[in-house]
Design a protein around this motif. Structure first.
Motif, PDB file in Angstrom:
ATOM      1  N   GLN A   1       4.623   0.278  -1.738  1.00 26.65           N
ATOM      2  CA  GLN A   1       5.695   1.230  -2.060  1.00 26.65           C
ATOM      3  C   GLN A   1       5.687   1.603  -3.543  1.00 26.65           C
ATOM      4  O   GLN A   1       6.014   2.733  -3.901  1.00 26.65           O
ATOM      5  CB  GLN A   1       7.047   0.636  -1.660  1.00 26.65           C
ATOM      6  CG  GLN A   1       7.190   0.455  -0.155  1.00 26.65           C
ATOM      7  CD  GLN A   1       7.956  -0.799   0.184  1.00 26.65           C
ATOM      8  OE1 GLN A   1       7.609  -1.895  -0.282  1.00 26.65           O
ATOM      9  NE2 GLN A   1       8.983  -0.683   1.008  1.00 26.65           N
ATOM     10  N   LEU A   2       5.292   0.644  -4.380  1.00 21.33           N
ATOM     11  CA  LEU A   2       5.207   0.939  -5.811  1.00 21.33           C
ATOM     12  C   LEU A   2       4.043   1.862  -6.124  1.00 21.33           C
ATOM     13  O   LEU A   2       4.122   2.684  -7.033  1.00 21.33           O
ATOM     14  CB  LEU A   2       5.052  -0.364  -6.609  1.00 21.33           C
ATOM     15  CG  LEU A   2       6.271  -1.277  -6.675  1.00 21.33           C
ATOM     16  CD1 LEU A   2       5.921  -2.569  -7.396  1.00 21.33           C
ATOM     17  CD2 LEU A   2       7.432  -0.579  -7.371  1.00 21.33           C
TER      18      LEU A   2
ATOM     19  N   ASN B   1      13.950  -1.557  -1.806  1.00 22.18           N
ATOM     20  CA  ASN B   1      15.165  -1.545  -2.624  1.00 22.18           C
ATOM     21  C   ASN B   1      15.102  -2.580  -3.742  1.00 22.18           C
ATOM     22  O   ASN B   1      15.652  -2.350  -4.825  1.00 22.18           O
ATOM     23  CB  ASN B   1      16.393  -1.783  -1.736  1.00 22.18           C
ATOM     24  CG  ASN B   1      16.844  -0.515  -1.032  1.00 22.18           C
ATOM     25  OD1 ASN B   1      17.487   0.341  -1.625  1.00 22.18           O
ATOM     26  ND2 ASN B   1      16.479  -0.381   0.245  1.00 22.18           N
ATOM     27  N   TYR B   2      14.418  -3.693  -3.516  1.00 18.61           N
ATOM     28  CA  TYR B   2      14.223  -4.654  -4.611  1.00 18.61           C
ATOM     29  C   TYR B   2      13.405  -4.024  -5.728  1.00 18.61           C
ATOM     30  O   TYR B   2      13.748  -4.161  -6.916  1.00 18.61           O
ATOM     31  CB  TYR B   2      13.532  -5.922  -4.099  1.00 18.61           C
ATOM     32  CG  TYR B   2      13.250  -6.896  -5.224  1.00 18.61           C
ATOM     33  CD1 TYR B   2      14.251  -7.733  -5.708  1.00 18.61           C
ATOM     34  CD2 TYR B   2      11.993  -6.945  -5.843  1.00 18.61           C
ATOM     35  CE1 TYR B   2      14.005  -8.604  -6.766  1.00 18.61           C
ATOM     36  CE2 TYR B   2      11.745  -7.810  -6.895  1.00 18.61           C
ATOM     37  CZ  TYR B   2      12.749  -8.638  -7.350  1.00 18.61           C
ATOM     38  OH  TYR B   2      12.519  -9.476  -8.409  1.00 18.61           O
TER      39      TYR B   2
ATOM     40  N   VAL C   1      10.185   4.213  -7.383  1.00 19.58           N
ATOM     41  CA  VAL C   1       9.992   4.080  -5.942  1.00 19.58           C
ATOM     42  C   VAL C   1      10.589   5.295  -5.235  1.00 19.58           C
ATOM     43  O   VAL C   1      11.723   5.680  -5.495  1.00 19.58           O
ATOM     44  CB  VAL C   1      10.659   2.790  -5.420  1.00 19.58           C
ATOM     45  CG1 VAL C   1      10.511   2.679  -3.905  1.00 19.58           C
ATOM     46  CG2 VAL C   1      10.056   1.575  -6.093  1.00 19.58           C
ATOM     47  N   LYS C   2       9.832   5.891  -4.340  1.00 15.37           N
ATOM     48  CA  LYS C   2      10.300   7.083  -3.644  1.00 15.37           C
ATOM     49  C   LYS C   2      11.364   6.740  -2.592  1.00 15.37           C
ATOM     50  O   LYS C   2      11.340   5.659  -1.999  1.00 15.37           O
ATOM     51  CB  LYS C   2       9.125   7.800  -2.983  1.00 15.37           C
ATOM     52  CG  LYS C   2       8.169   8.425  -3.993  1.00 15.37           C
ATOM     53  CD  LYS C   2       7.093   9.250  -3.309  1.00 15.37           C
ATOM     54  CE  LYS C   2       6.214   9.956  -4.349  1.00 15.37           C
ATOM     55  NZ  LYS C   2       5.149  10.773  -3.703  1.00 15.37           N
ATOM     56  N   HIS C   3      12.255   7.693  -2.361  1.00 11.39           N
ATOM     57  CA  HIS C   3      13.377   7.468  -1.459  1.00 11.39           C
ATOM     58  C   HIS C   3      12.923   7.121  -0.047  1.00 11.39           C
ATOM     59  O   HIS C   3      13.589   6.355   0.665  1.00 11.39           O
ATOM     60  CB  HIS C   3      14.274   8.719  -1.419  1.00 11.39           C
ATOM     61  CG  HIS C   3      15.520   8.513  -0.626  1.00 11.39           C
ATOM     62  ND1 HIS C   3      15.608   8.807   0.733  1.00 11.39           N
ATOM     63  CD2 HIS C   3      16.733   8.007  -0.984  1.00 11.39           C
ATOM     64  CE1 HIS C   3      16.816   8.505   1.162  1.00 11.39           C
ATOM     65  NE2 HIS C   3      17.525   8.026   0.159  1.00 11.39           N
ATOM     66  N   LYS C   4      11.772   7.637   0.385  1.00 11.74           N
ATOM     67  CA  LYS C   4      11.306   7.395   1.754  1.00 11.74           C
ATOM     68  C   LYS C   4      11.020   5.923   2.033  1.00 11.74           C
ATOM     69  O   LYS C   4      10.953   5.502   3.188  1.00 11.74           O
ATOM     70  CB  LYS C   4      10.054   8.219   2.046  1.00 11.74           C
ATOM     71  CG  LYS C   4       8.840   7.832   1.222  1.00 11.74           C
ATOM     72  CD  LYS C   4       7.639   8.714   1.573  1.00 11.74           C
ATOM     73  CE  LYS C   4       6.397   8.344   0.758  1.00 11.74           C
ATOM     74  NZ  LYS C   4       5.228   9.191   1.110  1.00 11.74           N
TER      75      LYS C   4
END
Length: 343
Positions: free
Chosen positions: A225-226, A285-286, A296-299
């Motif tokens: 995610q990052l 979210n962390y 981090v993108k909202h998706k």
């Protein structure tokens, strides 16, 4: 016997888990026989030979899952064997029809080598929690409300599973079938005796790597995610769909669990190994809160919120405890990626 008199074999010695395990074993005084696919690969051989105490107590052997008879020499004279080596892609041409067939045959041959050696007390196999899905027989609509050692992945559901690809399908099939096969040796009498077999079905493994030049494949999934890496994130979502949530564990806890199983006077059976059982949204979210500079993108902040419990206590009931929580695992993955330039 004193530790320096005990010989242990670790297959797949240049891998993420195996290299960390070898380092710990050497530091604790054991003599280690480690196998690698290619002893001419100086980038891997050189690293292992530079480990503390390697000059005195590390012996390297060439062996490949696709040529399992080669494991006889490194296993000879050993008292414990850690089968950590994993093939990720099917080799062609080959005597085997598939990756699963090769992996299962290697597991069987390594168990036979342990029996023939007549010195091996215990074989400890590194499996994956991907072999322990809480799915019911009718597939994704019937996730159980808990996950423990009684769960086995129903392989017939894999072809149409969300986020599946050939790589993931082959990996899950090979780990599941080889774990089932190797555990059968706890009930088999061959050459007049039983071989003690332990399987450790490990969660998604994260944390820093002793292999200084790279981030492991599993840690890359954890930081997907990052990096906004769609391929690795799809692997994370596949794990989440198959297992309900994502079991994660620090590589140091994985190594300590292996050594814990070595040091028990007598030990057999299947054990799940994870310190956290979280959702992809929890991880996203962390990162958003802890590393806002990485955007981090909202998706990545939304996803399934299932009320499935981690029901495995077998290893903790025996006295083992993980030392690293979710925060430590995620932070160490980020630290490793930054150190090697991947973030």
């Amino acid at each position: 016997m004193e530790k320096e008199e005990l010989k242990v074999c670790v297959t797949g010695g240049s891998g993420y888990i195996a290299a960390s395990l070898i380092k710990k074993l050497l530091l604790q005084g054991y003599t280690v026989h480690a196998t690698l696919r290619n002893l001419k690969d100086e980038s891997k051989v050189g690293f292992l030979r530079r480990l503390p105490h390697a000059e005195a107590r590390l012996v390297l052997f060439e062996a490949d899952v696709y040529e399992p008879l080669a494991f006889q020499a490194p296993i000879h004279g050993c008292h414990f064997v850690f089968h950590v080596a994993t093939a990720f892609q099917h080799h062609q041409p080959s005597q085997y029809k598939s990756l699963t067939e090769a992996t299962v045959e290697a597991a069987k041959e390594i168990a036979k080598c342990c029996i023939k050696a007549k010195t091996v007390r215990r074989l400890i196999y590194t499996s994956s929690v991907l072999a322990a899905s809480p799915l019911g027989d009718d597939g994704a609509t019937s996730l159980k409300d808990f996950k423990d050692e009684s769960c086995w992945t129903p392989l017939h559901h894999l072809p149409n599973f969300p986020y599946i690809n050939d790589y993931l399908k082959n990996y899950v099939e090979s780990k599941t079938e080889s774990e089932r096969e190797i555990l059968r040796y706890n009930e088999r009498k061959e050459d007049g005796g039983l071989l003690e077999v332990v399987s450790l079905a490990c969660g998604l493994v994260g944390g820093d790597s002793v292999l200084n030049a790279s981030v492991s494949g599993s840690a890359m999934v954890i930081i997907s995610q990052l990096k906004d890496s769609e391929m690795e994130f799809h692997s994370m979502r596949f794990i989440e769909e198959l297992l309900g949530k994502i079991p994660i564990v620090h590589v140091q806890d994985v190594c300590d669990a292996h050594i814990f199983c070595l040091q028990k006077p007598s030990f057999t059976g299947r054990f799940l190994v994870a310190s956290s059982y979280v959702s992809s949204a929890d991880i996203g979210n962390y990162y958003l809160q802890t590393y806002p500079e990485l955007h981090v993108k909202h998706k990545y902040l939304e996803g399934p919120r299932r009320d499935i419990k981690w029901g495995s206590t077998k290893l903790t009931d025996e006295g083992f405890a993980c030392k690293y929580d979710t925060k430590a695992i995620l932070d160490d993955c980020v630290r490793c990626a930054r150190r090697v330039g991947d973030l």
